[in-house]
Design a protein around this motif. Structure first.
Motif, short mmCIF file in Angstrom:
data_model
loop_
_atom_site.label_atom_id
_atom_site.label_comp_id
_atom_site.label_asym_id
_atom_site.label_seq_id
_atom_site.Cartn_x
_atom_site.Cartn_y
_atom_site.Cartn_z
N ASP A 75 0.73 39.56 39.24
CA ASP A 75 0.80 38.26 38.57
C ASP A 75 2.15 37.58 38.77
N SER A 76 3.17 38.37 39.11
CA SER A 76 4.53 37.83 39.31
C SER A 76 4.87 37.68 40.78
N ALA A 77 3.87 37.69 41.64
CA ALA A 77 4.11 37.61 43.09
C ALA A 77 4.72 36.27 43.48
N PRO A 78 5.60 36.26 44.48
CA PRO A 78 6.12 34.99 45.01
C PRO A 78 4.97 34.10 45.49
N GLN A 79 5.09 32.82 45.20
CA GLN A 79 4.04 31.86 45.57
C GLN A 79 4.53 30.89 46.63
N ASP A 111 14.80 23.61 47.39
CA ASP A 111 15.03 23.74 45.95
C ASP A 111 13.74 24.10 45.23
N GLU A 112 12.61 23.55 45.68
CA GLU A 112 11.33 23.81 45.04
C GLU A 112 10.93 25.28 45.21
N ASP A 113 11.12 25.83 46.41
CA ASP A 113 10.77 27.22 46.65
C ASP A 113 11.70 28.16 45.89
N GLU A 114 12.98 27.81 45.81
CA GLU A 114 13.92 28.62 45.04
C GLU A 114 13.51 28.66 43.57
N ALA A 115 13.12 27.51 43.04
CA ALA A 115 12.68 27.43 41.64
C ALA A 115 11.41 28.25 41.43
N SER A 116 10.51 28.23 42.40
CA SER A 116 9.27 29.00 42.29
C SER A 116 9.56 30.50 42.28
N LEU A 117 10.46 30.97 43.15
CA LEU A 117 10.84 32.38 43.16
C LEU A 117 11.51 32.78 41.84
N ARG A 118 12.32 31.87 41.30
CA ARG A 118 12.99 32.14 40.02
C ARG A 118 11.96 32.29 38.90
N ALA A 119 10.95 31.44 38.92
CA ALA A 119 9.91 31.51 37.88
C ALA A 119 9.10 32.80 37.99
N ALA A 120 8.78 33.22 39.22
CA ALA A 120 8.03 34.46 39.41
C ALA A 120 8.84 35.67 38.95
N HIS A 121 10.13 35.68 39.31
CA HIS A 121 11.03 36.76 38.91
C HIS A 121 11.15 36.80 37.38
N ALA A 122 11.27 35.63 36.76
CA ALA A 122 11.42 35.55 35.31
C ALA A 122 10.16 36.04 34.60
N LYS A 123 9.01 35.82 35.21
CA LYS A 123 7.76 36.28 34.62
C LYS A 123 7.74 37.79 34.49
N LEU A 124 8.18 38.48 35.55
CA LEU A 124 8.28 39.94 35.49
C LEU A 124 9.35 40.37 34.50
N THR A 126 10.37 38.96 31.82
CA THR A 126 9.91 38.81 30.44
C THR A 126 9.16 40.05 29.98
N VAL A 127 8.30 40.57 30.85
CA VAL A 127 7.54 41.78 30.51
C VAL A 127 8.47 42.99 30.46
N LEU A 128 9.37 43.11 31.43
CA LEU A 128 10.30 44.24 31.46
C LEU A 128 11.20 44.24 30.22
N ASP A 129 11.70 43.08 29.84
CA ASP A 129 12.62 43.01 28.71
C ASP A 129 11.95 43.43 27.40
N ALA A 130 10.63 43.22 27.31
CA ALA A 130 9.90 43.58 26.10
C ALA A 130 9.35 45.01 26.14
N TYR A 131 9.56 45.68 27.24
CA TYR A 131 8.95 46.98 27.48
C TYR A 131 9.77 48.09 26.85
N LEU A 312 13.49 51.27 38.12
CA LEU A 312 12.57 51.65 39.18
C LEU A 312 11.40 50.67 39.28
N LEU A 313 10.94 50.13 38.16
CA LEU A 313 9.86 49.13 38.21
C LEU A 313 10.33 47.84 38.86
N LEU A 314 11.54 47.40 38.54
CA LEU A 314 12.07 46.19 39.19
C LEU A 314 12.34 46.46 40.66
#
Length: 486
Positions: A75-79, A111-124, A126-131, A312-314
């Motif tokens: 779900d956090s794959a680069p787009q 800039d658009e692709d950089e922002a997209s990669l940042r959003a995908a990374h942040a999605k993962l 968010t889950v890691l930080d709550a884990y 290791l997950l990251l």
């Protein structure tokens, strides 16, 4: 009509034969690979209850652990399209090992692709930080051991390194991960390795999670390492590349202050770090001011999963999406681009403690005519006790990453690395005897060749890659006699 009936009978016999094979020996017909394929494509029904032997409980445990993370990573794959480089970074040896300077950006990205990669990374993130990882760490992992990736041409150097491990007096269990069932060699996995307290693990078995997303990742080559470490059964894990040779019992490293205080030990590479500053933007952080000047080298790595399961997950995320995105972002095309920076970087991004060995990597090499060729990298004890006294004291070597050439008995005798290209004289690979004794306190090359010859002669007809090599044992003895006189 008679021909058609005959064909039908033949087809029935073939199907019955395959069914019997499936029941009695699923590995023989690649059932593990077929099962993974069917999970993704829905072409072949899966019958897990029909396996000829019970599935390893650890495999089932890791499947349960990995399934939700496979979904999260998917779900956090680069787009965005793969990262492109303007040109590759130069390799430069630093004058000292810190602090690191921000490297020039060589990544071409909008800039658009950089922002997209940042959003995908942040999605993962968010889950890691709550884990809360401790429950999983305690449920799925235990003990201390060594992990490697073997199979195919990597079985040879792994066997030599395993013999060296045992020669140090180490009794640590070893898990050798193979990519899939095509790399499984019964003679080695069912007889040779168990006699040395080692076992084969098939990575594809772990990826057959109940969620079919887990089978959609294409992982190979450099990417295998992160999943092998993650899926291994050990809490306290030493990962070794198949060509990284232990020079001491590595059990002592787990009790060093560097490990007990951080749970993570990494080793340096030769070269200045060359990651793109854009990576830190994607990771939503500022460039750290306290990093060592050199990039990291992952031929050997110590990790405590009770403290670094998130790391290791990251790192798995960086490797699964490495070839197209994170490998070029973290190396920018420099020599050795691949998994090498992903583990330490994951700890840095998560703000978790880690220790980088401070002693610079040293080299061993050989003289081919007038040309010096590098043969391996010496990595040192993380809290180095000195060997010797006074001005002759030196940090203790812990590993020799023998990467060029690898200590693969079959390759060594067939690929020309053992002889001078001009005179055909047999060569030492790792410096002169005098230099070796100064570096290691012994003629290490002679000691390692003892293990290479033993492995090559004992298993010349068992290792799949060696079976067609003529006079393997005799040629190994000929080289040893020519170089060492015995």
């Amino acid at each position: 009509m008679r021909v058609t009936l005959r064909r039908q009978l033949i087809l029935v016999v073939v199907l019955l034969t395959l069914t019997v094979l499936w029941y009695t020996n699923p590995r023989l017909i690649g059932a593990d690979r077929l099962s993974a394929f069917s999970s993704e494509h829905g072409l072949i029904p899966q019958f897990p209850h029909l396996r000829s032997s019970p599935i390893d409980p650890h495999v089932l445990s890791i499947r349960r652990f990995w399934s939700p993370w496979a979904t999260t990573i998917q779900d956090s794959a680069p787009q965005v399209d793969p990262v492109n480089l303007v040109y590759s970074a130069n390799i430069i040896k630093p004058v000292n090992d810190g602090p690191r300077e921000i490297h020039q950006n060589l990544v071409s990205i909008s800039d658009e692709d950089e922002a997209s990669l940042r959003a995908a990374h942040a999605k993962l993130r968010t889950v890691l930080d709550a884990y809360d990882h401790l429950e999983d760490a305690e449920s799925h992992f235990s003990g201390t051991g060594v992990v490697t990736v073997a199979g195919g041409e990597y079985f040879g150097p792994f066997l030599a390194g395993l013999h060296m491990l045992r020669s140090t007096g180490s009794s640590l269990p070893v898990e050798a991960f193979l990519a899939d069932s095509s790399e499984y060699e019964a003679a080695l996995c069912e007889k040779v390795l168990p006699s040395l307290n080692a076992k084969c693990k098939i990575l594809a078995d772990f990826l057959q999670a109940s969620n079919s997303t887990a089978t959609k990742f294409k992982v190979e080559h450099y990417q295998l390492k992160s999943l092998a470490i993650l899926f291994s059964s050990f809490t306290h894990t030493l990962f070794l590349d198949s060509d990284s040779i232990p020079l001491l019992d590595p059990a002592v490293l787990f009790s060093t202050e560097a490990y007990t205080s951080t749970g993570f030990i990494g080793w340096p590479d030769f070269w200045t770090a060359t990651e793109s500053p854009i990576f830190y933007s994607i990771a939503n952080m500022t460039f750290p001011s306290d990093l060592p000047a050199t990039s990291s080298e992952a031929g050997q790595l110590l990790v405590d999963k009770s403290r670094h399961l998130k790391t290791l997950l990251l790192a798995a995320y960086y490797n699964i999406y490495g070839p197209d995105w994170y490998y070029p972002l973290l190396s920018q095309g420099a020599l050795g681009q691949g998994d090498k920076n992903t583990f330490e970087t994951a700890a840095i991004v998560l703000g978790l403690p880690y220790h980088r060995v401070r002693t610079p990597v040293a080299t061993v090499g050989r003289m081919d005519g007038r040309e010096v060729k590098g043969s391996g990298m010496i990595q040192h004890h993380p809290n180095p006790p000195s060997r010797g006294e006074g001005k002759d004291s030196a940090p203790m070597p812990a590993f020799l990453h023998a990467n060029t050439p690898k200590m693969n008995a079959g390759h060594l005798v067939d690929e020309g690395d053992l002889q001078d290209t001009h005179t055909a004289k047999h060569l030492r690979l790792w410096n002169s005897k005098e230099e070796a004794e100064k570096m290691f306190g012994e003629d290490l090359e002679r000691r390692v060749w003892k293990e290479v010859v033993e492995v090559g002669c004992a298993h010349a007809k068992e290792v799949r890659e060696w079976k067609d090599r003529k006079r393997l044992c005799e040629r190994l003895h000929e080289h040893v006699k020519a170089v060492f006189g015995d």
